[in-house]
Structures are given as structure tokens and as C-alpha cells.
Enzyme design. Structure first.
Site, PDB file in Angstrom:
ATOM      1  N   LYS A 172      -7.462  -4.175 -23.456  1.00 14.66           N
ATOM      2  CA  LYS A 172      -8.261  -4.184 -24.688  1.00 14.66           C
ATOM      3  C   LYS A 172      -7.303  -4.001 -25.872  1.00 14.66           C
ATOM      4  O   LYS A 172      -6.447  -4.867 -26.061  1.00 14.66           O
ATOM      5  CB  LYS A 172      -9.375  -3.148 -24.590  1.00 14.66           C
ATOM      6  CG  LYS A 172     -10.353  -3.487 -23.423  1.00 14.66           C
ATOM      7  CD  LYS A 172     -11.501  -2.532 -23.270  1.00 14.66           C
ATOM      8  CE  LYS A 172     -12.343  -2.901 -22.036  1.00 14.66           C
ATOM      9  NZ  LYS A 172     -13.418  -1.918 -21.778  1.00 14.66           N
TER      10      LYS A 172
ATOM     11  N   GLU B   2       0.855  -1.200   0.000  1.00 14.19           N
ATOM     12  CA  GLU B   2       0.000   0.000   0.000  1.00 14.19           C
ATOM     13  C   GLU B   2       0.880   1.236   0.000  1.00 14.19           C
ATOM     14  O   GLU B   2       1.863   1.316   0.735  1.00 14.19           O
ATOM     15  CB  GLU B   2      -0.924  -0.027   1.224  1.00 14.19           C
ATOM     16  CG  GLU B   2      -2.040  -1.043   1.067  1.00 14.19           C
ATOM     17  CD  GLU B   2      -3.032  -1.032   2.221  1.00 14.19           C
ATOM     18  OE1 GLU B   2      -2.883  -0.200   3.143  1.00 14.19           O
ATOM     19  OE2 GLU B   2      -3.954  -1.857   2.207  1.00 14.19           O
TER      20      GLU B   2
END
Ligand SMILES: *Cc1c(COP(=O)(O)O)cnc(C)c1O
Length: 428
Positions: free
Chosen positions: A244, A71
Site C-alpha cells: 500500500k 520452509e
């Protein structure tokens, strides 16, 4: 009917491409993964949002990096042991900035949706007005649709396309923006086959006091290679997926002007996400590198050529194409004149081993589950080495399937033609 030797040949081709799952103890899941690999190899995806990523990207995705908590950002982590992953994320950020020419990049969004929500978190408060493209016109759920949190947390105004031309009507969008004064305008689409004028969107945002976010989830590969005008340096924020046309691992990214960098990074962590997926971030770094190679531009050009070839062939065969054609990797067939719904068309094509997604057409009167159209995209078939000759051949096969959608034996014979083509065009 296929001869015995042809069947043996097909089986051999298939076996050569399947990764043995022998070392995986969980045979239930291992066998299912192998089954999916078989399915992908012996069928074809014309789903505009899908692609086949490289072997190296898949290997990096399945690495020890999945074990690491990190994190924070490189050099500023909440956890120990981050020296190596700091380097990995720093490389990913640098490559992303270089590839797109961005001032700042955040490579942590888990997916395209998370990228969009992080931008909303960065610049909006609940109740603020946003303006995006409606789903049936080709927009994405996260651009303010009522069933999505973007439509319930924010006051969403939706623009569409012109009823006659089925193109974005920038004057109408500008009028709508003047009327509703959105705080954020979203430019970008999941199902729009024409060039998007980001400069014009930026002017509309400037004239109406809005910020502009460009969502390039579908067209990132073209933006990266200069085959679609870039929104970088034009829009305040640019979000994307990486899986994509960009052909990387499943994931998202956000780029912005330097002045928003801190705000944006805080909107990811602690704003909307926890630990980043370092295995995905490393794979994104590899994808950015692949996208900088000359052969990636050649690939993107072939994606465009294949899409245009298929759209032209469908037009000759008497199909209506939304907006009349395509400037990118996809187009939507309007099937109303063929008396077949998007759902039935999708099912007929699935029966012959061709995957497409049914799709709303602008102002569709069918329910979203049924639809009046199908969206056809060429990124995946182009990755498998198919060129225009094959694009024409497959268009004819698709046309035959759509004309005989209720004739199961006929579809079976078409399936027998599709399978050998799929088997000879290998997955990466
Ligand atoms: C695909 C897509 C997204 C969402 O991406 P996910 O990775 O599925 O969350 C967002 N915006 C647009 C325009 C998309 O096409």
C-alpha cells in the site's frame, strides 16, 4: 472531440509504456496482462490501498525465486539448496528491522490477512476475546468482523468512532476494554483518515491486561518515514502489508518485541503457512531499501499534500468528508447530501477512467454492497508524478462526474479529458 493527431499522440504514449509480451507463448494470458497494463496506464487509481511498485520490484517478483521451497527460517530450513535464499531473507529481515526500528521482523506473511492471523495464532486460543475497530467505522475484516474467521474463531468485541466527531473515542474504547477484558486489542484501520494514537491504545491495553497489535497496513509508508507516529516499541505486535503506501510487492510482514520472536515465527511456520514466497521476500527487501532513500520521504510528503489538497477542494465544493478532513493518504466522502450512493458514484467514476472504492461511512444505513461513501486515496497518483495542481483539477473532474452520474454522454466527454492526463503520467 479529439483531433486525429491527438489520438495518434495518445497511441504513441501508450505504446512507449507497454512491455511487449511477445516472448510469452501463452498468448491468452499474455494479452490479458498487456490489456491490464494498458488499462492502468490510461486510467487512474484513487483506490487508497493501491500503488504502483517500481520496475526493479516487479522484475524481482518475476524471478527464479518462485521455484524455491524454503520452509523454515534462514539457517534452519527443512529443504536443501537454501544457501542463497537464506541470504536473501536475512537481508530482508535486517532491512525491515532497520527501516522501522524493530527488535524482530518476520517477512514471510503472504499478505496482510496472513500477518494478522499469525499474531492471533501466536497469542490467542479459539474463544478468546479480541477487540478491534468495526468495518463500517473503518476497520478491517480481520479485526473481528462476523463474516471473517477472526469473528468466528474468537469472541470479537468491536469499537467504533464517535457519532458526532467521527474520530476514535479513546475513553469509550477504554470503557469497552474494561468491560470485556479482551486478550488482544487491535489498533489500525483501512479507512480512517486521522492520526492513530498508538500510545493511548498501549495505555488502554496496559490498564486492562491486554496485548496490543497495531495494524499499519495502510500507513506503513508514513510510519517508515516518520510522518505518522510509530507503534514500534509501543505495541507488542505490528503487522502490515508491503504493497500500500509502502509501495513494495504484494505481501505482508510482522514485527514484534524480541520476547515474542520465537512464538511469532512458529505461528507463521508451522502455525499458519507453508513455504515462503521467496520472490516476494526478495522484492520486499528491495522495497525496504527504496523506502530508506531520501526521495521516498519526499514522495510520502507529496502523498499527504495531495490528499489534503483534494479533501480541501472537495470541502469547498460542498462535500461532507468523514471526520472533516485528512492527516494521511486518504479520506472518505459522505455522499448522502449529494443523493448518490457509493456504488453509483464508483460506477460513474469508473466510466471516466478513475478508480475509487465505495466505502461505508460510520453507522452507514446502506448495505456494504451499496454504501453511502467513496474512499479516495493519493498513493498511486502521486507515484505517477501528479502534484497539487493536478490534484485540484482531478477533484473538479470527479465532482463533475458525481453531479452527472446518470448522463452517459457527459461522462464520455469527461473520460476524454482524463485519458490524456493518465497517458502523460507514466506508470513506473
Ligand atoms: C489491506 C489491509 C489488510 C489486509 O491485507 P491483504 O494483503 O489484502 O491481506 C489488513 N489490515 C488492514 C488494516 C488493511 O487495510
Amino acid at each position: 472531440m479529439h483531433s486525429q493527431s491527438e489520438n495518434t499522440h495518445n497511441k504513441q504514449l501508450l505504446q512507449e509504456t507497454i512491455t511487449p509480451a511477445a516472448s510469452i507463448a501463452d498468448t491468452l494470458i499474455a494479452d490479458l496482462v498487456a490489456a491490464e497494463q494498458v488499462r492502468q496506464q490510461q486510467s487512474m487509481s484513487f483506490i487508497a490501498s493501491e500503488n504502483h511498485t517500481s520496475q526493479q520490484i516487479m522484475r524481482i517478483t518475476g524471478s527464479v525465486l518462485t521455484n524455491k521451497y524454503a520452509e523454515g527460517y534462514p539457517g534452519k530450513r527443512y529443504y536443501a539448496g537454501c544457501a542463497v535464499v537464506d541470504e536473501i531473507e536475512a537481508v530482508a529481515i535486517e532491512r525491515c528491522k532497520k527501516l522501522f526500528g524493530a527488535e524482530h521482523a518476520n517477512v514471510q506473511p503472504h499478505a496482510g490477512c496472513q500477518a494478522n492471523f499469525a499474531v492471533y495464532q501466536a497469542v490467542l486460543k479459539p474463544g478468546d476475546t479480541i477487540m478491534g475497530m468495526s468495518l463500517d467505522a473503518g476497520g478491517h475484516l480481520t479485526h473481528g468482523h462476523g463474516v471473517n474467521a477472526s469473528g468466528s474463531l474468537y469472541k470479537a468485541v468491536q469499537y467504533a468512532v464517535d457519532r458526532d466527531t467521527q474520530l476514535l473515542d479513546y475513553d469509550a474504547i477504554e470503557r469497552l476494554a474494561h468491560e470485556h477484558k479482551p486478550k488482544l486489542i487491535i489498533a489500525g484501520a483501512s479507512s480512517y483518515s486521522r492520526i492513530i494514537d498508538f500510545e493511548r491504545f498501549a495505555a488502554i491495553a496496559r490498564n486492562t491486561g491486554a496485548l496490543l497489535m497495531a495494524d499499519i497496513a495502510h500507513i506503513a509508508g508514513f510510519v517508515a518515514t516518520g510522518l505518522h507516529p510509530s507503534p514500534l516499541g509501543v505495541a507488542d505486535f505490528v503487522t502490515s502489508t508491503t504493497h500500500k503506501t509502502l509501495r513494495g510487492p504484494r505481501g505482508g510482514l510482522i514485527m514484534c518485541k524480541a520476547e515474542y520472536a520465537q512464538h511469532l515465527d512458529r505461528a507463521i511456520i508451522p502455525g499458519t503457512q507453508g513455504g515462503p514466497l521467496l520472490h516476494a521476500i526478495a522484492a520486499k527487501a528491495v522495497a525496504f531499501h527504496e523506502a530508506m532513500q531520501p526521495d521516498f520521504t519526499v514522495y510520502q510528503q507529496q502523498v499527504l499534500t495531495n490528499a489534503r489538497t483534494m479533501a480541501d477542494t472537495f470541502a469547498v465544493l460542498g462535500y461532507a468528508i468523514v471526520s472533516g478532513g485528512t492527516d494521511n493518504h486518504m479520506f472518505t466522502l459522505d455522499l448522502r447530501s449529494k443523493n448518490i450512493t457509493g456504488l453509483v458514484a464508483q460506477q460513474a467514476l469508473e466510466a471516466i477512467g478513475i478508480a475509487v472504492s465505495r466505502s461505508c461511512i460510520p453507522f452507514d444505513t446502506q448495505k456494504p454492497w451499496i454504501t453511502s461513501g467513496i474512499r479516495i486515496g493519493t498513493p498511486a497518483m502521486t507515484t505517477r508524478g501528479m502534484t497539487t495542481t493536478m490534484a485540484v483539477e482531478l477533484t473538479h473532474l470527479i465532482d463533475e462526474a458525481l453531479r452527472h452520474a446518470d448522463d452517459a454522454p457527459f461522462l464520455k466527454r469527461l473520460a476524454d479529458q482524463v485519458k490524456p492526463v493518465a497517458l502523460t503520467h507514466r506508470l513506473p
